[in-house]
Motif scaffolding. Sequence first.
Motif, PDB file in Angstrom:
ATOM      1  N   HIS A 170     -58.881  85.356 -46.820  1.00 47.89           N
ATOM      2  CA  HIS A 170     -58.901  84.566 -45.589  1.00 47.89           C
ATOM      3  C   HIS A 170     -59.629  83.236 -45.726  1.00 47.89           C
ATOM      4  N   TRP A 171     -60.295  83.003 -46.852  1.00 49.10           N
ATOM      5  CA  TRP A 171     -61.113  81.802 -46.978  1.00 49.10           C
ATOM      6  C   TRP A 171     -60.707  80.978 -48.192  1.00 49.10           C
ATOM      7  N   ASP A 172     -60.590  79.660 -47.978  1.00 52.66           N
ATOM      8  CA  ASP A 172     -60.401  78.730 -49.091  1.00 52.66           C
ATOM      9  C   ASP A 172     -61.732  78.136 -49.536  1.00 52.66           C
ATOM     10  N   GLY A 173     -62.718  78.199 -48.659  1.00 56.45           N
ATOM     11  CA  GLY A 173     -64.037  77.682 -48.990  1.00 56.45           C
ATOM     12  C   GLY A 173     -64.878  77.563 -47.740  1.00 56.45           C
ATOM     13  N   PHE A 174     -66.144  77.267 -47.938  1.00 53.50           N
ATOM     14  CA  PHE A 174     -67.033  77.098 -46.791  1.00 53.50           C
ATOM     15  C   PHE A 174     -68.255  76.288 -47.204  1.00 53.50           C
ATOM     16  N   ASN A 175     -68.781  75.564 -46.240  1.00 51.39           N
ATOM     17  CA  ASN A 175     -70.060  74.894 -46.420  1.00 51.39           C
ATOM     18  C   ASN A 175     -71.182  75.876 -46.123  1.00 51.39           C
ATOM     19  N   VAL A 176     -72.373  75.542 -46.586  1.00 52.98           N
ATOM     20  CA  VAL A 176     -73.549  76.389 -46.373  1.00 52.98           C
ATOM     21  C   VAL A 176     -74.670  75.522 -45.830  1.00 52.98           C
ATOM     22  N   THR A 177     -75.321  75.999 -44.781  1.00 52.05           N
ATOM     23  CA  THR A 177     -76.447  75.267 -44.218  1.00 52.05           C
ATOM     24  C   THR A 177     -77.641  76.197 -44.071  1.00 52.05           C
ATOM     25  N   THR A 178     -78.703  75.661 -43.485  1.00 53.35           N
ATOM     26  CA  THR A 178     -79.939  76.413 -43.335  1.00 53.35           C
ATOM     27  C   THR A 178     -79.706  77.729 -42.601  1.00 53.35           C
ATOM     28  N   PRO A 179     -80.322  78.816 -43.040  1.00 49.21           N
ATOM     29  CA  PRO A 179     -81.341  78.906 -44.093  1.00 49.21           C
ATOM     30  C   PRO A 179     -80.811  79.499 -45.398  1.00 49.21           C
ATOM     31  N   TYR A 180     -79.527  79.265 -45.715  1.00 46.68           N
ATOM     32  CA  TYR A 180     -78.882  80.026 -46.785  1.00 46.68           C
ATOM     33  C   TYR A 180     -78.534  79.232 -48.042  1.00 46.68           C
ATOM     34  N   LYS A 181     -79.020  78.003 -48.186  1.00 46.11           N
ATOM     35  CA  LYS A 181     -78.588  77.185 -49.321  1.00 46.11           C
ATOM     36  C   LYS A 181     -79.046  77.733 -50.668  1.00 46.11           C
ATOM     37  N   THR A 182     -80.126  78.471 -50.681  1.00 43.55           N
ATOM     38  CA  THR A 182     -80.550  79.136 -51.922  1.00 43.55           C
ATOM     39  C   THR A 182     -80.180  80.614 -51.907  1.00 43.55           C
ATOM     40  N   THR A 183     -80.131  81.215 -50.732  1.00 39.61           N
ATOM     41  CA  THR A 183     -79.835  82.644 -50.605  1.00 39.61           C
ATOM     42  C   THR A 183     -78.466  82.998 -51.159  1.00 39.61           C
ATOM     43  N   VAL A 184     -77.488  82.088 -51.036  1.00 45.31           N
ATOM     44  CA  VAL A 184     -76.118  82.412 -51.444  1.00 45.31           C
ATOM     45  C   VAL A 184     -75.927  82.439 -52.957  1.00 45.31           C
ATOM     46  N   ILE A 185     -76.827  81.835 -53.700  1.00 47.54           N
ATOM     47  CA  ILE A 185     -76.593  81.637 -55.135  1.00 47.54           C
ATOM     48  C   ILE A 185     -76.301  82.939 -55.888  1.00 47.54           C
ATOM     49  N   PRO A 186     -77.045  84.028 -55.678  1.00 46.13           N
ATOM     50  CA  PRO A 186     -76.741  85.257 -56.429  1.00 46.13           C
ATOM     51  C   PRO A 186     -75.360  85.848 -56.130  1.00 46.13           C
ATOM     52  N   TYR A 187     -74.739  85.450 -55.033  1.00 47.92           N
ATOM     53  CA  TYR A 187     -73.435  85.989 -54.658  1.00 47.92           C
ATOM     54  C   TYR A 187     -72.273  85.217 -55.290  1.00 47.92           C
ATOM     55  N   LEU A 188     -72.577  84.120 -55.981  1.00 42.98           N
ATOM     56  CA  LEU A 188     -71.527  83.257 -56.517  1.00 42.98           C
ATOM     57  C   LEU A 188     -71.241  83.574 -57.979  1.00 42.98           C
ATOM     58  N   ASP A 189     -70.027  83.224 -58.413  1.00 44.37           N
ATOM     59  CA  ASP A 189     -69.634  83.437 -59.805  1.00 44.37           C
ATOM     60  C   ASP A 189     -70.028  82.268 -60.694  1.00 44.37           C
ATOM     61  N   ARG A 190     -69.980  81.067 -60.128  1.00 47.30           N
ATOM     62  CA  ARG A 190     -70.242  79.869 -60.911  1.00 47.30           C
ATOM     63  C   ARG A 190     -70.981  78.839 -60.071  1.00 47.30           C
ATOM     64  N   LEU A 191     -71.755  78.008 -60.753  1.00 55.22           N
ATOM     65  CA  LEU A 191     -72.401  76.860 -60.123  1.00 55.22           C
ATOM     66  C   LEU A 191     -72.039  75.621 -60.922  1.00 55.22           C
ATOM     67  N   ASP A 192     -71.794  74.511 -60.228  1.00 50.15           N
ATOM     68  CA  ASP A 192     -71.579  73.273 -60.967  1.00 50.15           C
ATOM     69  C   ASP A 192     -72.940  72.750 -61.434  1.00 50.15           C
ATOM     70  N   PRO A 193     -72.961  71.845 -62.407  1.00 54.70           N
ATOM     71  CA  PRO A 193     -74.243  71.395 -62.970  1.00 54.70           C
ATOM     72  C   PRO A 193     -75.209  70.825 -61.936  1.00 54.70           C
ATOM     73  N   LEU A 194     -74.694  70.097 -60.944  1.00 53.96           N
ATOM     74  CA  LEU A 194     -75.587  69.478 -59.969  1.00 53.96           C
ATOM     75  C   LEU A 194     -76.277  70.523 -59.101  1.00 53.96           C
ATOM     76  N   SER A 195     -75.541  71.531 -58.650  1.00 55.17           N
ATOM     77  CA  SER A 195     -76.169  72.568 -57.830  1.00 55.17           C
ATOM     78  C   SER A 195     -77.176  73.366 -58.645  1.00 55.17           C
ATOM     79  N   THR A 196     -76.924  73.506 -59.945  1.00 50.97           N
ATOM     80  CA  THR A 196     -77.899  74.162 -60.817  1.00 50.97           C
ATOM     81  C   THR A 196     -79.176  73.335 -60.901  1.00 50.97           C
ATOM     82  N   THR A 197     -79.026  72.023 -61.040  1.00 53.35           N
ATOM     83  CA  THR A 197     -80.184  71.136 -61.101  1.00 53.35           C
ATOM     84  C   THR A 197     -80.984  71.180 -59.802  1.00 53.35           C
ATOM     85  N   VAL A 198     -80.286  71.129 -58.677  1.00 55.63           N
ATOM     86  CA  VAL A 198     -80.954  71.123 -57.378  1.00 55.63           C
ATOM     87  C   VAL A 198     -81.552  72.490 -57.065  1.00 55.63           C
ATOM     88  N   GLY A 199     -80.854  73.545 -57.482  1.00 55.88           N
ATOM     89  CA  GLY A 199     -81.280  74.888 -57.124  1.00 55.88           C
ATOM     90  C   GLY A 199     -80.875  75.263 -55.719  1.00 55.88           C
TER      91      GLY A 199
END
Length: 251
Positions: A57-86
């Motif tokens: 049902h989803w093609d994608g979604f934005n993430v806002t407070t308070p979940y910008k770091t919380t979502v990371i363990p649920y993802l398969d991949r991170l692009d280099p910039l999001s890895t740098t930012v954390g």
Amino acid sequence: MKRVYRLGLLGRDIGYSRSPELFAEIFRREGLDGSTYRLIDRPEVGPFFIEVRSTTHWDGFNVTTPYKTTVIPYLDRLDPLSTTVGAVNCVTCREGILTGYNTDVEGFAASLREEVGEGTLPGSALILGSGGASRAVGVALEQLGIPSETVSRSRGLTYEELTPERLARTPLIVHATPLGSAKYPGAKPPLPYDALHPGQLLIDLTYEPEVTPFLKEGLAHGCRTANGLTMLRAQAEAAWHHFRDRRISEP
């Protein structure tokens, strides 16, 4: 036949968000009738990711407070910039693969350039807050060659350590906490506001209300001020670039 996109914004207590309005504009511009952008207001993220994994049902979604770091363990991949930012504020869902991106960096850099215009970029900055938005601002400033220091209760300078002299000699002050937003009305970070002066630029990443208590202090002391609406628009356009790209990004 044009594709129909199913997008949204994941966060908590986000009824104030203008993101649906911005993406409605994007859909109209692109002629994408039938595409949707929903608010995904959840008290926690785990059940939502079970839903994402079990449906298409989803093609994608934005993430806002308070979940910008919380979502990371649920993802398969991170692009280099999001890895740098954390921190992640944009997730694409393609062929069962969830990829995280950070478009706040590009959004803040664009908003600062627009605010400065033809003028010279500030020589230094203070960033108030230590969350995902604060980290993105720090990376953006580093990319622009602007040295910065974080002020927060958990890392960098503490608010108690921030002297009036230090505040007064900093040309750019960026507020990246939710204080004063629709969720925390009337609140502002504890600063020696009497040290502010007309030579400074104050930016609040909040855009609702348009003038927060932090910005009111800046206006009262003759500072230039800007809220987060320009950044929101810029990061939404950057997120749209990821959503419409059907390729699966390399890790």
